[in-house]
Design a protein around this motif. Structure first.
Motif, PDB file in Angstrom:
ATOM      1  N   PRO A 168      -0.811  -0.119  -5.184  1.00 38.75           N
ATOM      2  CA  PRO A 168      -1.134   1.041  -4.322  1.00 38.75           C
ATOM      3  C   PRO A 168      -1.433  -0.001  -2.844  1.00 38.75           C
ATOM      4  CG  PRO A 168      -2.562   1.630  -5.911  1.00 38.75           C
ATOM      5  CD  PRO A 168      -1.489   1.055  -6.245  1.00 38.75           C
ATOM      6  N   VAL A 169      -1.667  -0.213  -1.845  1.00 45.86           N
ATOM      7  CA  VAL A 169      -2.655  -1.362  -1.373  1.00 45.86           C
ATOM      8  C   VAL A 169      -3.609  -0.220  -0.935  1.00 45.86           C
ATOM      9  CG1 VAL A 169      -2.346  -2.575   1.015  1.00 45.86           C
ATOM     10  CG2 VAL A 169      -0.497  -2.855  -0.765  1.00 45.86           C
ATOM     11  N   VAL A 170      -4.636   0.152  -1.025  1.00 46.53           N
ATOM     12  CA  VAL A 170      -5.604   1.148  -0.264  1.00 46.53           C
ATOM     13  C   VAL A 170      -6.754   0.778   1.048  1.00 46.53           C
ATOM     14  CG1 VAL A 170      -7.744   2.777  -0.917  1.00 46.53           C
ATOM     15  CG2 VAL A 170      -5.947   2.023  -2.411  1.00 46.53           C
ATOM     16  N   TYR A 171      -6.118   1.088   1.860  1.00 46.30           N
ATOM     17  CA  TYR A 171      -6.715   0.419   3.164  1.00 46.30           C
ATOM     18  C   TYR A 171      -7.412   2.061   3.728  1.00 46.30           C
ATOM     19  CZ  TYR A 171      -3.150   3.124   5.579  1.00 46.30           C
ATOM     20  OH  TYR A 171      -1.911   3.935   5.992  1.00 46.30           O
ATOM     21  N   THR A 172      -8.741   1.542   4.752  1.00 43.25           N
ATOM     22  CA  THR A 172      -9.198   1.816   5.264  1.00 43.25           C
ATOM     23  C   THR A 172      -9.310   2.227   6.663  1.00 43.25           C
ATOM     24  OG1 THR A 172     -10.956   2.131   3.426  1.00 43.25           O
ATOM     25  CG2 THR A 172     -11.833   3.060   5.533  1.00 43.25           C
ATOM     26  N   VAL A 173      -9.417   3.241   7.646  1.00 42.02           N
ATOM     27  CA  VAL A 173      -8.986   3.555   8.832  1.00 42.02           C
ATOM     28  C   VAL A 173     -10.636   3.971   9.841  1.00 42.02           C
ATOM     29  CG1 VAL A 173      -7.904   4.638  11.127  1.00 42.02           C
ATOM     30  CG2 VAL A 173      -6.709   3.593   9.220  1.00 42.02           C
ATOM     31  N   ALA A 174     -11.239   3.398  10.125  1.00 40.24           N
ATOM     32  CA  ALA A 174     -12.381   4.730  11.009  1.00 40.24           C
ATOM     33  C   ALA A 174     -11.967   5.066  12.261  1.00 40.24           C
ATOM     34  CB  ALA A 174     -13.520   3.000  11.429  1.00 40.24           C
ATOM     35  N   ALA A 175     -13.074   6.187  12.586  1.00 39.05           N
ATOM     36  CA  ALA A 175     -13.269   6.980  13.181  1.00 39.05           C
ATOM     37  C   ALA A 175     -13.267   6.309  14.412  1.00 39.05           C
ATOM     38  CB  ALA A 175     -14.360   8.255  13.167  1.00 39.05           C
ATOM     39  N   ASN A 176     -12.093   6.656  15.315  1.00 41.99           N
ATOM     40  CA  ASN A 176     -11.961   6.558  16.684  1.00 41.99           C
ATOM     41  C   ASN A 176     -11.887   6.803  17.516  1.00 41.99           C
ATOM     42  OD1 ASN A 176     -10.521   4.459  18.959  1.00 41.99           O
ATOM     43  ND2 ASN A 176      -8.234   5.270  18.424  1.00 41.99           N
ATOM     44  N   ASN A 177     -13.389   6.506  18.131  1.00 46.98           N
ATOM     45  CA  ASN A 177     -13.922   7.649  19.535  1.00 46.98           C
ATOM     46  C   ASN A 177     -13.305   6.753  20.965  1.00 46.98           C
ATOM     47  OD1 ASN A 177     -16.025   8.745  17.708  1.00 46.98           O
ATOM     48  ND2 ASN A 177     -16.991   6.725  17.458  1.00 46.98           N
ATOM     49  N   GLY A 178     -12.713   5.316  20.652  1.00 47.59           N
ATOM     50  CA  GLY A 178     -12.101   5.610  22.547  1.00 47.59           C
ATOM     51  C   GLY A 178     -10.986   5.579  22.645  1.00 47.59           C
ATOM     52  N   ALA A 179      -9.716   5.236  22.778  1.00 48.06           N
ATOM     53  CA  ALA A 179      -8.871   5.328  23.401  1.00 48.06           C
ATOM     54  C   ALA A 179      -7.078   4.677  22.098  1.00 48.06           C
ATOM     55  CB  ALA A 179      -8.198   3.831  24.329  1.00 48.06           C
ATOM     56  N   ASN A 180      -6.072   5.184  22.067  1.00 43.01           N
ATOM     57  CA  ASN A 180      -4.990   5.228  20.872  1.00 43.01           C
ATOM     58  C   ASN A 180      -5.619   3.229  20.603  1.00 43.01           C
ATOM     59  OD1 ASN A 180      -4.947   7.826  21.634  1.00 43.01           O
ATOM     60  ND2 ASN A 180      -2.969   7.071  22.442  1.00 43.01           N
ATOM     61  N   ARG A 181      -4.710   2.696  19.863  1.00 40.62           N
ATOM     62  CA  ARG A 181      -5.628   1.424  19.159  1.00 40.62           C
ATOM     63  C   ARG A 181      -3.781   1.500  17.883  1.00 40.62           C
ATOM     64  NH1 ARG A 181     -11.268   1.944  16.863  1.00 40.62           N
ATOM     65  NH2 ARG A 181     -11.393   3.214  14.855  1.00 40.62           N
ATOM     66  N   SER A 182      -3.804   0.368  17.563  1.00 44.43           N
ATOM     67  CA  SER A 182      -2.814  -0.318  17.196  1.00 44.43           C
ATOM     68  C   SER A 182      -3.483  -0.675  16.380  1.00 44.43           C
ATOM     69  CB  SER A 182      -1.428  -0.244  16.974  1.00 44.43           C
ATOM     70  OG  SER A 182      -1.447  -1.375  18.615  1.00 44.43           O
ATOM     71  N   GLY A 183      -2.607  -1.344  14.708  1.00 45.42           N
ATOM     72  CA  GLY A 183      -3.250  -2.698  14.268  1.00 45.42           C
ATOM     73  C   GLY A 183      -1.934  -2.958  12.892  1.00 45.42           C
ATOM     74  N   THR A 184      -2.105  -4.139  12.105  1.00 51.82           N
ATOM     75  CA  THR A 184      -1.370  -4.390  10.939  1.00 51.82           C
ATOM     76  C   THR A 184      -2.257  -4.676   9.584  1.00 51.82           C
ATOM     77  OG1 THR A 184      -0.970  -6.515  12.308  1.00 51.82           O
ATOM     78  CG2 THR A 184       0.345  -5.297  12.531  1.00 51.82           C
ATOM     79  N   ILE A 185      -1.331  -5.079   8.807  1.00 49.98           N
ATOM     80  CA  ILE A 185      -1.341  -4.994   6.914  1.00 49.98           C
ATOM     81  C   ILE A 185      -0.639  -6.235   6.602  1.00 49.98           C
ATOM     82  CG2 ILE A 185      -2.475  -4.508   5.031  1.00 49.98           C
ATOM     83  CD1 ILE A 185      -3.820  -2.194   5.764  1.00 49.98           C
ATOM     84  N   THR A 186      -0.880  -7.441   6.648  1.00 52.50           N
ATOM     85  CA  THR A 186      -0.093  -8.084   5.738  1.00 52.50           C
ATOM     86  C   THR A 186      -0.110  -8.151   4.584  1.00 52.50           C
ATOM     87  OG1 THR A 186       0.190  -9.571   8.240  1.00 52.50           O
ATOM     88  CG2 THR A 186       1.377 -10.334   6.368  1.00 52.50           C
ATOM     89  N   VAL A 187       1.180  -7.618   4.227  1.00 47.18           N
ATOM     90  CA  VAL A 187       0.623  -8.715   2.738  1.00 47.18           C
ATOM     91  C   VAL A 187       2.314  -9.250   1.820  1.00 47.18           C
ATOM     92  CG1 VAL A 187       1.037  -6.128   1.891  1.00 47.18           C
ATOM     93  CG2 VAL A 187       0.742  -7.586   0.330  1.00 47.18           C
ATOM     94  N   ALA A 188       2.466 -10.238   1.063  1.00 53.67           N
ATOM     95  CA  ALA A 188       2.944 -11.510   0.743  1.00 53.67           C
ATOM     96  C   ALA A 188       4.092 -11.382   1.889  1.00 53.67           C
ATOM     97  CB  ALA A 188       3.609 -10.332  -0.541  1.00 53.67           C
TER      98      ALA A 188
END
Length: 721
Positions: A319-339
């Motif tokens: 597994p690739v374990v990841y954590t997402v912080a609480a979002n008090n602001g606007a909608n957002r997006s991000g990426t995780i890159t692996v191999a």
């Protein structure tokens, strides 16, 4: 005689060597039968050597007399035996016992036999009878010794014999020998898959034999067992093979035995599942899967602070374990890159708004135990505070909260002179600063004997010549010090600048100051002044140390020995009948020359900051002068205590307005000091009739404590005039 003994020993060795055979036979194998077999074979040597084929057709089972039995002996063992008439009797009439042991080729053995009652004789033979050794007196006197190198690995027999016929008695037989070590590996090689791992092989050797391993440290082997004693297991780790080619390496045992490691190479492919995820505004921890063969390496990286995963090297599927912080602001997006593969994360936001109060704070030197921030925001919106941790403590931890709420905090006391400033940060959707200012204690607390910035209950007892000190931080503690005479003037102050008050007295008869160092148990004595002088120690040069000082009423002169420079300052200020009331009236952290003129109710002071003389009338002749900073502005206020009615009168230094309040009764002794470390002088009295202290603490409630006995002198009254 010697030849017949060797024949018997060789025959005995042959019989014992083949006693494990269980073939059927028609007649028993006796000594006579052995002799006939030897003669039939045409062996003329007095030492008869037999082979297994010589024994065909004979049964060994009936043999049971002492000439066909032997006892075991091991290296390092000493046997206490005895020759008796029931032991094996040889043809020459002597008697013998037999022993056997396992030996190793090239091993050197030492056999010793001694007796106090007969002349000993030793023999040694191998199991086939091809090796025989004998000795009569090699051990000195009538003792025997054989030292020999064994020709082969196998069973050996010892004959413990008497040289003379029909002699008996106790004897001692010992066997010693060097250890001969041989080594082998089981197995001698291994074929390892490209993923690598941890594996083992065995080292086989004799007990007590040591061995060590070596290998190419720049290769792909690691964590190899370094060595051992006796047979053991070697553990080794093989790294995954991402080189694209097969490879091999060697592990060497004592540099004589080689274990070969052969490893194929990895073929790595990578994929992730799923490829993306969408989350709500709450913080969470979750995962997606990396799919790859065992041993294949990969590292994950992330694009944004709110989206986090470990960037440590990992191998194989998992597994690739990841954590997402609480979002008090606007909608957002991000990426995780692996191999080389991208995992996309989108998160909806709460669009929170925040306000926090207060946004700035001024704290007293004593700090606060009940500080509180108020946060206004929507339900579910998270927030936190950070910073200021050198001075600020959060009783419920450093975590924040969610939705509208409060955050409690404590500010530690500022025991330094200087004020201090710091920032606490509030975070909702962004950081905002909350500015803190905390004043320092504007003076060194008088009568603080333990350095916690609180004046302590303290008395001098003339009847016993003792100082009794309480401790504001330990209410039940009591410390006794014998120092001074009943006729001495008590002058406690901080003379060494360590922020604690020192026990000290001024002896009017000879003008000597005696100062006690509680840390070392020693004292100093300094002559400064004369009989009739009024001692008035204070920090006149601002170096944090009280200076020796006296006011001489006869001529109105002040004599001050500056601790910073050692110079003596002599100043005309006052007249006969005046009383010294030194304090820092102008807030420059230096004591000012000042006098109280009771008959006129006048105050005179020479300000050290600008040299200006201030004079005013405040009080009546029967009042007691009790100057101090009662308002917390860093400047001493003119103040008096009126014994007739127990009232206190304070002239504020800020604007020269005054206020008064009752605290005490007629007969009370005023003992003003800062008893709660808030930088403000507290009104306080000592009641001699019941030895009770009444403290009107500005930072908390009134404290009443019984401390002392009638006739005691309360130290905080030392400079009340």
């Amino acid at each position: 005689m010697l030849l017949s003994r060797l024949v018997v020993l060789a025959l005995f060795a042959a019989v014992l060597a083949f006693s494990g055979y269980s073939q059927k036979a028609e007649k028993p194998l006796t000594k006579d039968a052995l002799a006939r077999i030897a003669a039939a074979k045409g062996r003329s040597s007095p030492v008869v050597l037999l082979t297994p084929s010589d024994l065909a057709g004979y049964s060994l089972e009936p043999l049971g007399d002492p000439c066909e039995t032997a006892a075991p002996i091991v290296f390092g063992q000493t046997i206490n035996g005895a020759l008796t008439s029931t032991d094996c009797q040889l043809d020459d009439g002597s008697f013998a016992d037999f022993y056997f042991f396992n030996g190793t080729a090239t091993q050197q053995v030492s056999i010793n036999m001694s007796s106090a009652t007969f002349d000993t004789y030793l023999g040694l033979a191998n199991e086939s009878g091809t090796f025989t050794v004998e000795d009569d007196d090699g051990g000195g006197g009538t003792n025997s010794r054989i030292i020999a190198n064994l020709p082969e690995t196998g069973l050996y027999f010892i004959m413990a014999n008497a040289f003379d016929p029909n002699t008996f008695g106790n004897y001692t037989l010992s066997l010693a020998g060097s250890t001969v070590c041989t080594y082998s590996l089981e197995p001698t090689s291994a074929n390892i898959a490209g993923a690598g791992g941890t594996f083992t092989f065995n080292v086989v050797t004799q007990p007590g034999c040591s061995w060590s391993t070596s290998y190419d440290i720049y290769g792909f082997l690691s964590f190899v067992t370094s060595g051992g004693i006796g047979s053991g297991t070697v553990s080794y780790t093989v790294a995954p093979n991402n080189s694209g080619a097969n490879r091999s390496a060697e592990i060497r045992v004592n540099n004589t035995r080689i274990f070969t490691v052969n490893q194929t190479f990895l073929t790595c492919t990578y994929s992730i599942s799923p490829m993306s995820a969408q989350h709500g505004p709450d913080g969470l921890q979750t995962q997606f899967m990396m799919n790859t063969p065992e041993g294949c390496p990969w590292i994950a990286s992330y694009s944004d602070y709110w989206l986090w995963t470990s960037n440590e090297l990992k191998r194989g599927p998992g597994p690739v374990v990841y954590t997402v912080a609480a979002n008090n602001g606007a909608n957002r997006s991000g990426t995780i890159t692996v191999a080389g593969h991208t995992f996309s994360v989108t998160q909806t936001g709460r669009n929170c708004t925040y306000s926090v109060s207060p946004t700035s704070l001024t704290i007293s030197p004593a700090g606060t135990q009940n500080g509180q921030f108020t946060v206004e925001t929507q339900a579910g919106c998270t927030w936190s505070f950070s910073g200021g941790f050198n001075y600020v403590y959060y009783p419920d931890g450093n975590s924040g909260g969610s939705g509208p709420g409060v955050k409690n905090f404590i500010v530690w006391p500022n025991n330094s002179f200087a004020p201090r400033n710091w920032i606490v940060q509030f975070y909702g959707t962004s950081y905002s600063n909350i500015n803190f200012t905390q004043n320092g204690i504007p003076y060194r607390t008088q009568f603080d004997f333990w350095g916690d910035s609180k004046a302590d209950l303290s008395i001098y007892r003339p009847s016993s010549g003792e100082w009794l000190l309480g401790d504001s931080s330990a209410p039940n503690a009591l410390y006794r010090y014998a120092f001074g005479l009943a006729t001495d003037i008590k002058v406690p102050a901080d003379y060494n600048g360590d922020r604690t008050t020192d026990i000290a007295v001024f002896r009017p008869s000879d003008g000597t100051w005696y100062i006690y160092d509680r840390a070392t148990g020693s004292y100093s004595a300094t002559r400064f002044g004369a009989d009739g002088d009024i001692p008035a120690p204070a920090d006149f040069d601002g170096d944090g140390k009280a200076d020796l000082a006296v006011f001489r009423p006869s001529n109105g002169l002040w004599y001050i020995q500056k601790s910073a420079s050692g110079d003596v300052q002599i100043t005309q200020f006052g007249k006969s009948g005046d009383q010294p009331v030194t304090a820092d009236y102008d807030g420059d952290r230096k004591a000012d020359l000042a006098i109280w003129r009771p008959e006129l109710g006048q105050w005179w002071m020479l300000r050290s900051s600008d040299g200006v003389i201030w004079a005013g009338t405040f009080g009546v002749e029967t009042d007691k002068a009790v100057p101090g900073d009662y308002t917390g502005d860093g400047k001493a206020d003119v103040a008096v205590f009126r014994p007739s009615d127990g009232n206190w009168y304070i002239l504020r230094s800020e604007d020269f307005s005054y206020y008064s309040f009752p605290f005490g009764i007629a007969g009370d002794i005023p003992i003003p000091a800062d008893y709660d470390a808030d930088g403000v002088i507290d009104a306080a009295v000592f009641r001699p009739s019941n030895s009770t202290w009444y403290l009107k603490r500005s930072g908390s409630s009134v404290l009443t404590v019984q401390f002392g006995l009638p006739g005691d002198f309360p130290a905080p009254s030392a400079y009340v005039r």
